[in-house]
Scaffold this motif. Structure first.
Motif, PDB file in Angstrom:
ATOM      1  N   SER C 206      -2.728   0.240   2.510  1.00 62.62           N
ATOM      2  CA  SER C 206      -1.527  -0.197   1.799  1.00 62.62           C
ATOM      3  C   SER C 206      -1.052   0.845   0.799  1.00 62.62           C
ATOM      4  CB  SER C 206      -1.789  -1.483   1.037  1.00 62.62           C
ATOM      5  OG  SER C 206      -2.539  -2.350   1.788  1.00 62.62           O
ATOM      6  N   TYR C 207      -1.972   1.401   0.030  1.00 63.20           N
ATOM      7  CA  TYR C 207      -1.541   2.268  -1.059  1.00 63.20           C
ATOM      8  C   TYR C 207      -1.339   3.705  -0.629  1.00 63.20           C
ATOM      9  CZ  TYR C 207      -1.747  -1.259  -4.586  1.00 63.20           C
ATOM     10  OH  TYR C 207      -1.471  -2.361  -5.333  1.00 63.20           O
ATOM     11  N   GLU C 208      -1.739   4.002   0.611  1.00 66.92           N
ATOM     12  CA  GLU C 208      -1.495   5.359   1.075  1.00 66.92           C
ATOM     13  C   GLU C 208      -0.002   5.592   1.278  1.00 66.92           C
ATOM     14  OE1 GLU C 208      -4.649   6.883   3.263  1.00 66.92           O
ATOM     15  OE2 GLU C 208      -3.348   7.861   4.691  1.00 66.92           O
ATOM     16  N   THR C 300      -0.667   5.552  -9.566  1.00 66.90           N
ATOM     17  CA  THR C 300      -1.121   4.226  -9.156  1.00 66.90           C
ATOM     18  C   THR C 300      -1.777   4.285  -7.785  1.00 66.90           C
ATOM     19  OG1 THR C 300       0.841   3.434 -10.280  1.00 66.90           O
ATOM     20  CG2 THR C 300      -0.376   1.849  -8.988  1.00 66.90           C
ATOM     21  N   GLY C 301      -1.062   4.923  -6.843  1.00 68.35           N
ATOM     22  CA  GLY C 301      -1.594   5.016  -5.490  1.00 68.35           C
ATOM     23  C   GLY C 301      -2.894   5.792  -5.451  1.00 68.35           C
ATOM     24  N   ALA C 302      -2.999   6.817  -6.297  1.00 69.07           N
ATOM     25  CA  ALA C 302      -4.209   7.631  -6.290  1.00 69.07           C
ATOM     26  C   ALA C 302      -5.388   6.836  -6.823  1.00 69.07           C
ATOM     27  CB  ALA C 302      -3.993   8.887  -7.118  1.00 69.07           C
ATOM     28  N   CYS C 303      -5.127   6.052  -7.880  1.00 69.41           N
ATOM     29  CA  CYS C 303      -6.203   5.200  -8.414  1.00 69.41           C
ATOM     30  C   CYS C 303      -6.685   4.238  -7.341  1.00 69.41           C
ATOM     31  CB  CYS C 303      -5.703   4.408  -9.619  1.00 69.41           C
ATOM     32  SG  CYS C 303      -5.895   5.274 -11.155  1.00 69.41           S
ATOM     33  N   ALA C 304      -5.739   3.687  -6.564  1.00 71.04           N
ATOM     34  CA  ALA C 304      -6.132   2.752  -5.514  1.00 71.04           C
ATOM     35  C   ALA C 304      -6.861   3.489  -4.403  1.00 71.04           C
ATOM     36  CB  ALA C 304      -4.909   2.044  -4.964  1.00 71.04           C
ATOM     37  N   GLU C 305      -6.426   4.695  -4.122  1.00 74.64           N
ATOM     38  CA  GLU C 305      -6.997   5.458  -3.024  1.00 74.64           C
ATOM     39  C   GLU C 305      -8.445   5.841  -3.307  1.00 74.64           C
ATOM     40  OE1 GLU C 305      -5.216   5.783  -0.468  1.00 74.64           O
ATOM     41  OE2 GLU C 305      -5.904   7.482   0.719  1.00 74.64           O
ATOM     42  N   LEU C 435      -3.196  -7.493  -5.694  1.00 70.19           N
ATOM     43  CA  LEU C 435      -3.223  -6.088  -5.284  1.00 70.19           C
ATOM     44  C   LEU C 435      -2.313  -5.856  -4.085  1.00 70.19           C
ATOM     45  CD1 LEU C 435      -5.299  -3.469  -5.604  1.00 70.19           C
ATOM     46  CD2 LEU C 435      -5.989  -4.312  -3.409  1.00 70.19           C
ATOM     47  N   MET C 436      -2.454  -6.730  -3.070  1.00 69.33           N
ATOM     48  CA  MET C 436      -1.664  -6.561  -1.857  1.00 69.33           C
ATOM     49  C   MET C 436      -0.182  -6.796  -2.141  1.00 69.33           C
ATOM     50  SD  MET C 436      -3.103  -5.588   0.664  1.00 69.33           S
ATOM     51  CE  MET C 436      -4.702  -4.996   0.921  1.00 69.33           C
ATOM     52  N   ALA C 437       0.105  -7.834  -2.937  1.00 73.41           N
ATOM     53  CA  ALA C 437       1.508  -8.124  -3.236  1.00 73.41           C
ATOM     54  C   ALA C 437       2.123  -6.961  -4.002  1.00 73.41           C
ATOM     55  CB  ALA C 437       1.604  -9.409  -4.051  1.00 73.41           C
ATOM     56  N   PHE C 438       1.379  -6.424  -4.940  1.00 69.35           N
ATOM     57  CA  PHE C 438       1.899  -5.305  -5.734  1.00 69.35           C
ATOM     58  C   PHE C 438       2.158  -4.098  -4.852  1.00 69.35           C
ATOM     59  CE2 PHE C 438       1.028  -1.699  -8.700  1.00 69.35           C
ATOM     60  CZ  PHE C 438       2.189  -1.853  -9.433  1.00 69.35           C
ATOM     61  N   GLY C 439       1.241  -3.846  -3.927  1.00 66.05           N
ATOM     62  CA  GLY C 439       1.409  -2.685  -3.039  1.00 66.05           C
ATOM     63  C   GLY C 439       2.589  -2.850  -2.101  1.00 66.05           C
ATOM     64  N   ARG C 442       6.135  -4.421  -4.080  1.00 78.07           N
ATOM     65  CA  ARG C 442       6.734  -3.691  -5.193  1.00 78.07           C
ATOM     66  C   ARG C 442       6.750  -2.183  -4.942  1.00 78.07           C
ATOM     67  NH1 ARG C 442       7.727  -8.162  -5.923  1.00 78.07           N
ATOM     68  NH2 ARG C 442       7.169  -9.565  -7.635  1.00 78.07           N
ATOM     69  N   LEU C 443       5.547  -1.619  -4.752  1.00 75.78           N
ATOM     70  CA  LEU C 443       5.469  -0.154  -4.739  1.00 75.78           C
ATOM     71  C   LEU C 443       6.159   0.447  -3.523  1.00 75.78           C
ATOM     72  CD1 LEU C 443       1.971   0.946  -6.013  1.00 75.78           C
ATOM     73  CD2 LEU C 443       4.163   1.056  -7.130  1.00 75.78           C
ATOM     74  N   ILE C 444       5.948  -0.145  -2.346  1.00 72.80           N
ATOM     75  CA  ILE C 444       6.510   0.475  -1.150  1.00 72.80           C
ATOM     76  C   ILE C 444       8.041   0.391  -1.154  1.00 72.80           C
ATOM     77  CG2 ILE C 444       6.634   0.327   1.370  1.00 72.80           C
ATOM     78  CD1 ILE C 444       3.689  -0.296   1.365  1.00 72.80           C
ATOM     79  N   PRO C 445       8.653  -0.773  -1.416  1.00 72.95           N
ATOM     80  CA  PRO C 445      10.113  -0.773  -1.500  1.00 72.95           C
ATOM     81  C   PRO C 445      10.632   0.149  -2.598  1.00 72.95           C
ATOM     82  CG  PRO C 445       9.285  -3.002  -1.422  1.00 72.95           C
ATOM     83  CD  PRO C 445       8.116  -2.125  -1.560  1.00 72.95           C
ATOM     84  N   LEU C 446       9.958   0.143  -3.728  1.00 68.88           N
ATOM     85  CA  LEU C 446      10.412   1.000  -4.830  1.00 68.88           C
ATOM     86  C   LEU C 446      10.395   2.457  -4.421  1.00 68.88           C
ATOM     87  CD1 LEU C 446      11.143   1.248  -7.851  1.00 68.88           C
ATOM     88  CD2 LEU C 446       8.715   1.509  -8.299  1.00 68.88           C
ATOM     89  N   SER C 447       9.311   2.881  -3.793  1.00 68.61           N
ATOM     90  CA  SER C 447       9.243   4.302  -3.453  1.00 68.61           C
ATOM     91  C   SER C 447      10.233   4.648  -2.348  1.00 68.61           C
ATOM     92  CB  SER C 447       7.817   4.686  -3.060  1.00 68.61           C
ATOM     93  OG  SER C 447       7.338   3.824  -2.085  1.00 68.61           O
ATOM     94  N   LEU C 448      10.496   3.696  -1.416  1.00 70.18           N
ATOM     95  CA  LEU C 448      11.499   3.977  -0.374  1.00 70.18           C
ATOM     96  C   LEU C 448      12.890   4.117  -0.987  1.00 70.18           C
ATOM     97  CD1 LEU C 448      10.358   1.686   2.541  1.00 70.18           C
ATOM     98  CD2 LEU C 448      10.569   4.145   2.583  1.00 70.18           C
TER      99      LEU C 448
END
Lengths: 208, 255, 461
Positions: C206-208, C300-305, C435-439, C442-448
Motif C-alpha cells: 500500500s505505501y509503496e 510517511t511512506g518511507a516510515c511505513a516501508e 493504516l490501510m484507510a490512511f494509505g 488519503r495518501l494515494i489520491p493526494l499524491s496522484l
C-alpha cells in the motif's frame, strides 16, 4: 561499467557466458520446483526466484529497465499478492476437491511440448526475432527513453489494452471481495427459511 | 473537500505540536537514578524490608510481644518467642524471626503494631545466597537508635512514651530458664540467647554494638552489601536450624 | 552546569566519535583498495596487461568494499544513536555503561547475539527460515550502490555504480525485503509471525505507491532517473533543492536581490522573462507547496516501508509478540535487526539526495569556500608527485570536493534519522484499518492529484 574498458572486454569474453549458464542452472530447478512442489506457498516463493533469475537474464541483455521492472512488478508485487491470496485460502480444502494429477498428465505433456515447439521455432527464425545486435552502442539511458517512446507511439494500443485488462481484473477483484453472501450461502439461507416457515415460528421470520 | 483539507491541516498541526513537545524534553535533566552508584530517594511509605524499631529517645526496644503481627501476617512469616517474666509478670521478648523469603511486604504487621515497633524500612537490597539467610532474627531486625530516629521522622510517626520501669535490672537476671512459660510448644532456649534478647529489650546495649550494616538504610554503600552478606553467611550456619528444630542446642551458645 | 546540556553534549560527542569511526573506516578501506593497492600493483614488476586488469578489478570492487565496511558499523551506531536519542527525548540517560559513555554498548550486543543459540522451531520450513533473513538483508547492501555515487560527489572510484536508471534501481531493490519478511513469517510456523508478515506485506504494497509517486514527482522535475544528475541540479542553494520546488522560486529571489542592489538591467531582463509567464509567481508558490507535501508523503511512506513507528504493525509487541521475527534468534535475528536499521538509513539517504540537495551545501558560497580552503591547505603540504611519498598519500587520500559532499550528506541523512527517532518518540501506533484507510483513501489520491498538478505547474513556471 563505464570507465573500466579492459574489465568490460574481459568480462564479455569470459564471464558473460558463465553467468548465463549459472542463471540457467538456478532458474530451471526453481521452475521445476514451482510446478512440482506439493506445498503451494513454497512454490509461490520459488516463483519469485524464477522471476529474479529472469531479471538477471535481462541484465545480461543490457536491458536494465526491464530487469528492474521485472523484479519490482513480477518478482515482488504480483507474486507476493498471489502468495498472500494462497495463504488466506484454505489449501487443505482445495487439495481434497482437486482431481488426481495423473488424469491430466497426457494432455499437459502435449500442451507443453506444443508450446515449446512454438517458442523454439519462433526463436530460430532469426529475421523475426533479431538477436542482440551491437547493444553496447545503445546506452542504458537511451534504452530507457526508447522503451518509453515505443510504449506511447508504436505500441500504445497494446499498452492501453493491458491497462484495460488490469482494470477488468481490479473490478473483478472488487466484486469477489464484496461482502455478499456466496451462492451456496444463499441456498442454505433459503433452505433454513423454508424449514422455519414450516415450523411454528413462521411469524418471527416474517418480522425479521 | 474543504472539510477534509481542514481536518488534514488540523491533524498535521497537532502532530507538530506533539513533536515539538517531545523535542522540548531534550532540554530537561534526566530523571534516571543510576542505582548502584546513587541510591534512589524513596518515600517514607515505601514498603521495604521489615525491621524492629527502638525508642529514638531512650533506645529501649519497643516490642511488647503482643503477637498481633504474628497473627495478622497472611504469609505466617513472623515467629515470635516470648515468655512471661516471673519477676514482673509481663511478657518478655526472647526472639523475633521474620522469614523475608515468605514476606510479601503487604505492611499489615506495621498497621497492626500498637507500639509502632515493626516498620517497613526503605532497604530493598536483600538478595542472598540461600533461603535460610533470608530468615532474620531479632539481632538483625532491630534497628539502632539513629536509624529508628531516621525512620520515625521520615514516616512522621509519633515518638512513643518510654515504658514505665519498675526496677532497674541487671542483664544477667533475665538469663533464666524459661521452659513452658511463654511457649510450651517451643523448645527451651539456651542460656545465652535469652540473656541477649533481654538485654536488647531492656537496656539495648546489643543494638549499638552490632555491625552497622545490619539494618542500615540511611547510608547504604557497596561495602555495606558485602558486610551484610558476610554477616548472614556467618549467622545462617548456627542459629536458624536450631530455632526451627529445637535440636543442636550447643551450637547456640556461640550465636 | 545544567545536566541536560551535559547530556546533549555527551550525545553529540558520541555521535561525532562514532561517525568519524564509520566514515574513517570506509574512507580508509576505499583508499586502500582503490588507490593504494593498484599503485602497489603498478609499482611491482608485473606485466602491464595483467597489472592494469588487476588494478581495474580492484577499483571496480571499491563500492562493494565501501558498502561491506559501512553497513555493519553504521547499523551498530544507529542502534546506539536511536537508544541515546530516545533517552534524551524521554528524559532518561540511555545506555552509558559499556565503554566510555556507552560507546561500545551495541558492539557488546552484537557479540552477544552472535554467540546465542540459533534455533529453528519445530515444524518450520528450514530452508526458507534460513533464506528469509538473507533475502531481507541482501537488498539493503546492493540497493545503496547508486547512492554512493551521488554521496561521494561522483568520485571516479564510484562512478561505475552510477546507473542511468539509478533511483528506479534503488526503488526496485528496496521493494525486495518484504519478500524476506513474508517468507520468514510463513516459514516460522507461528501464527504471530504469519500475521506480522501478512500485515507487513499489505502495508508495504500500500505505501509503496505514494512513496514511488513522490519519487516520480522529483524525477519529473529533474527530467532524469540518474541520482548524480538529480543531486547536481540542486547544487546552487537551498532554494534549488527539490523540497523547495527545485529552483522554481529562484528567479523571483534573484529579482528581489537585484532590486535591492539597484541593478536595473538585471531587473529588466528578469521582468521581460516574467511577461511571458504571467501566472509564474503563483505557479511557483504552488509548486513549492506541492513539493513540500511530496516530501511529507515520502517521509510517511518511507516510515511505513521500513516498518518504523507509527507504522510498526508487523512487529507490534502488544499484539504479535514480536511479529515476523518472533521465532528468530541468534545471528539470524541479528541480521533482521541490522537490515532494519540499514533500511532506515537507506530511505533517509534517498530523501536527502532526492529532496534535500544531496551532498550540496544549503548556502551557495559554503561549499566552494570549503573546497578552496581545503585545497589551499593541501597545496601547502609537501606535494610531490612521486608515488608513496607523504604528499602523494595525502593528496590521494583527501579529495576536497568529496570531503565536502560527504560531510553534507552525512549531516542531512543523520538529521533525518534523528527526525525519525523523534517521530518514534512521539506518535503512537496505528491500528491496521486506520493504516490501510490512511494509505489508500488519503495518501494515494493526494499524491496522484499533486503529481498531475505538478506536471502542469512545471509548464507555467
Amino acid at each position: 561499467m563505464e570507465g573500466f574498458p579492459q574489465l568490460t572486454t574481459w568480462a564479455q569474453a569470459n564471464v558473460e557466458q558463465a553467468v548465463f549458464y549459472l542463471l540457467a542452472v538456478i532458474a530451471i530447478p526453481l521452475a521445476y520446483g514451482v510446478v512440482c512442489d506439493r506445498n503451494i506457498i513454497r512454490s509461490g516463493f520459488l516463483l519469485i526466484g524464477v522471476f529474479s533469475t529472469i531479471a538477471g537474464l535481462f541484465i545480461l541483455l543490457s536491458a536494465q529497465f526491464l530487469a528492474l521492472a521485472q523484479i519490482m512488478i513480477y518478482g515482488v508485487g504480483i507474486t507476493l499478492v498471489v502468495v498472500i491470496a494462497l495463504m488466506l485460502t484454505n489449501p487443505k480444502a482445495e487439495k481434497e476437491s482437486m482431481p488426481a494429477l495423473s488424469i491430466h498428465k497426457g494432455p499437459a505433456i502435449f500442451v507443453a511440448c506444443f508450446l515449446f515447439m512454438c517458442v523454439y521455432l519462433a526463436l530460430r527464425s532469426a529475421e523475426n526475432w533479431p538477436v542482440k545486435t551491437d547493444v553496447a552502442a545503445l546506452s542504458a539511458a537511451e534504452n530507457l527513453s526508447r522503451i518509453g517512446q515505443s510504449l506511447l507511439t508504436n505500441y500504445s494500443f497494446h499498452f492501453e489494452f493491458a491497462s484495460i485488462l488490469l482494470l477488468a481484473a481490479l473490478i473483478g477483484a472488487v466484486m469477489l471481495a464484496k461482502a455478499e453472501p456466496a451462492v451456496h450461502d444463499l441456498n442454505e439461507l433459503s433452505a433454513n427459511e423454508d424449514k422455519l416457515k414450516s415450523s411454528e415460528r413462521a411469524d418471527d421470520v416474517v418480522k425479521v | 473537500m474543504f472539510g477534509l483539507v481542514g481536518r488534514a491541516v488540523e491533524s498535521l498541526y497537532y502532530v507538530c505540536v506533539g513533536l515539538w513537545t517531545v523535542a522540548k524534553h531534550t532540554g530537561r535533566a534526566p530523571i534516571t537514578k543510576e542505582f548502584p552508584d546513587t541510591m534512589p530517594d524513596l518515600p517514607g511509605a515505601f514498603r521495604g524490608r521489615l525491621a524492629l524499631a527502638v525508642n529514638p529517645e531512650t533506645s529501649e526496644h519497643l516490642c511488647i510481644s503482643c503477637r498481633q503481627c504474628e497473627r495478622v501476617c497472611p504469609d505466617k512469616c513472623i515467629d515470635i518467642t516470648a515468655h512471661k517474666s516471673p519477676e514482673t509478670g509481663k511478657l518478655e521478648l526472647i526472639d523475633f524471626k521474620i522469614d523475608h523469603g515468605l514476606c510479601m511486604f503487604c505492611g499489615l504487621c506495621t498497621e497492626v503494631c500498637p507500639t509502632t515497633c515493626i516498620i517497613n524500612t526503605n532497604d530493598f537490597e536483600m538478595s542472598d545466597y540461600s533461603r535460610e539467610a533470608l530468615i532474620y532474627d531479632l539481632k538483625k531486625l532491630t534497628l539502632t537508635q539513629d536509624e529508628s530516629a531516621h525512620y520515625f521522622s521520615k514516616k512522621y510517626l509519633p515518638i512513643p512514651k518510654p515504658k514505665p520501669k519498675p526496677a532497674p535490672k541487671p542483664a544477667a537476671a533475665a538469663a533464666k530458664p524459661a521452659d513452658g512459660v511463654a511457649a510450651p510448644a517451643k523448645p527451651a532456649p539456651p542460656a545465652a540467647k535469652p540473656a541477649e534478647g533481654a538485654a536488647a529489650a531492656k537496656s539495648a546495649p546489643a543494638a549499638t554494638d552490632k555491625p552497622a550494616g545490619d539494618a542500615a538504610a540511611t547510608k547504604p554503600t557497596a561495602e555495606k552489601k558485602a558486610d551484610d552478606s558476610k554477616d548472614s553467611e556467618k549467622e545462617k550456619a548456627a542459629p536458624e536450624p536450631s530455632a526451627a528444630e529445637g535440636k543442636a542446642e550447643p551450637d547456640k551458645t556461640e550465636g | 552546569m545544567n545536566p541536560a546540556v551535559f547530556e546533549i553534549g555527551k550525545f553529540a560527542r558520541l555521535t561525532v566519535i562514532w561517525l568519524s569511526i564509520i566514515f574513517g573506516a570506509v574512507w580508509a578501506a576505499c583508499w586502500a583498495v582503490g588507490v593504494f593497492a593498484p599503485a602497489l600493483i603498478n609499482a611491482s614488476g608485473m606485466p602491464t596487461e595483467t597489472a592494469s586488469l588487476a588494478s581495474e578489478v580492484l577499483r571496480a570492487l571499491v563500492p562493494v568494499v565501501a558498502v561491506a565496511v559501512f553497513i555493519p558499523i553504521n547499523a551498530m551506531f544507529m542502534v546506539l544513536c536511536e537508544r541515546r536519542a530516545l533517552a534524551l527525548f524521554t528524559v532518561r540517560k540511555g545506555p552509558n555503561r559499556v565503554g566510555p559513555d556507552g560507546l561500545l554498548q551495541t558492539a557488546a550486543d552484537a557479540v552477544k547475539l552472535l554467540f546465542k543459540e540459533d534455533i529453528t522451531p519445530h515444524g518450520a520450513d528450514a530452508v526458507m527460515f534460513t533464506a528469509a533473513p538473507i533475502i531481507f538483508f541482501a537488498p539493503s547492501i546492493i540497493g545503496v550502490l547508486p547512492l554512493l555515487a551521488a554521496a561521494s560527489g561522483n568520485h571516479e572510484l564510484f562512478r561505475s555504480v552510477n546507473l542511468p536508471t539509478g533511483i528506479f534501481y534503488v526503488l526496485a531493490i528496496a521493494s525486495i525485503p518484504v519478500v524476506g519478511i513474508v517468507m520468514g513469517g510463513w516459514a516460522s510456523n507461528n501464527k504471530y509471525s504469519l500475521v506480522g508478515a501478512l500485515r507487513s506485506a499489505a502495508q508495504a504494497i500500500s505505501y509503496e505507491i505514494p512513496l514511488v509517486l513522490s519519487i516520480v514527482a522529483v524525477c519529473l522535475m529533474a527530467g532524469t532517473l540518474d541520482v548524480v544528475k538529480i543531486a547536481d541540479q540542486q547544487k546552487d542553494s537551498l532554494l534549488s533543492w527539490n523540497i523547495f520546488g527545485g529552483g522554481a522560486l529562484l528567479p523571483y529571489v534573484n529579482l528581489v536581490v537585484a532590486g535591492l542592489q539597484g541593478n536595473n538591467e538585471q531587473v529588466q531582463a528578469i521582468m521581460q522573462h516574467f511577461q511571458a509567464q504571467p501566472l509564474g509567481p503563483f505557479a511557483a508558490v504552488l509548486m513549492v507547496v506541492c513539493c513540500i507535501i511530496f516530501f511529507g508523503i515520502y517521509i510517511t511512506g518511507a516510515c511505513a516501508e521500513v516498518n518504523r513507528i507509527p507504522f510498526d504493525l508487523p512487529e507490534a509487541e502488544s499484539e504479535l509478540v514480536s511479529g515476523y521475527n518472533t521465532e528468530y534468534s541468534g545471528i539470524k535475528f541479528a541480521i533482521f535487526f541490522l537490515a532494519e536499521f540499514t533500511n532506515l538509513f537507506v530511505v533517509c539517504s534517498i530523501a536527502s539526495i532526492m529532496f534535500l540537495g544531496g551532498g550540496h551545501a544549503p548556502l551557495p558560497g559554503l561549499e566552494q569556500g570549503f573546497t578552496e580552503m581545503l585545497g589551499g591547505i593541501l597545496k601547502q603540504l609537501p606535494g610531490s608527485k612521486e608515488i608513496f611519498s607523504p604528499g602523494w598519500l595525502i593528496n590521494s587520500l583527501v579529495n576536497p570536493s568529496t570531503v565536502s559532499q560527504a560531510f553534507w550528506i552525512i549531516l542531512k541523512t543523520y538529521s533525518l534519522v534523528i527526525f525519525a527517532i523523534l517521530i518514534r518518540a512521539t506518535l503512537p501506533r496505528f491500528r491496521i484499518d486506520q493504516l490501510m484507510a490512511f494509505g489508500w483513501k488519503r495518501l494515494i489520491p493526494l499524491s496522484l492529484i499533486l503529481l498531475i498538478a505538478l506536471t502542469y505547474l512545471r509548464e507555467l513556471v
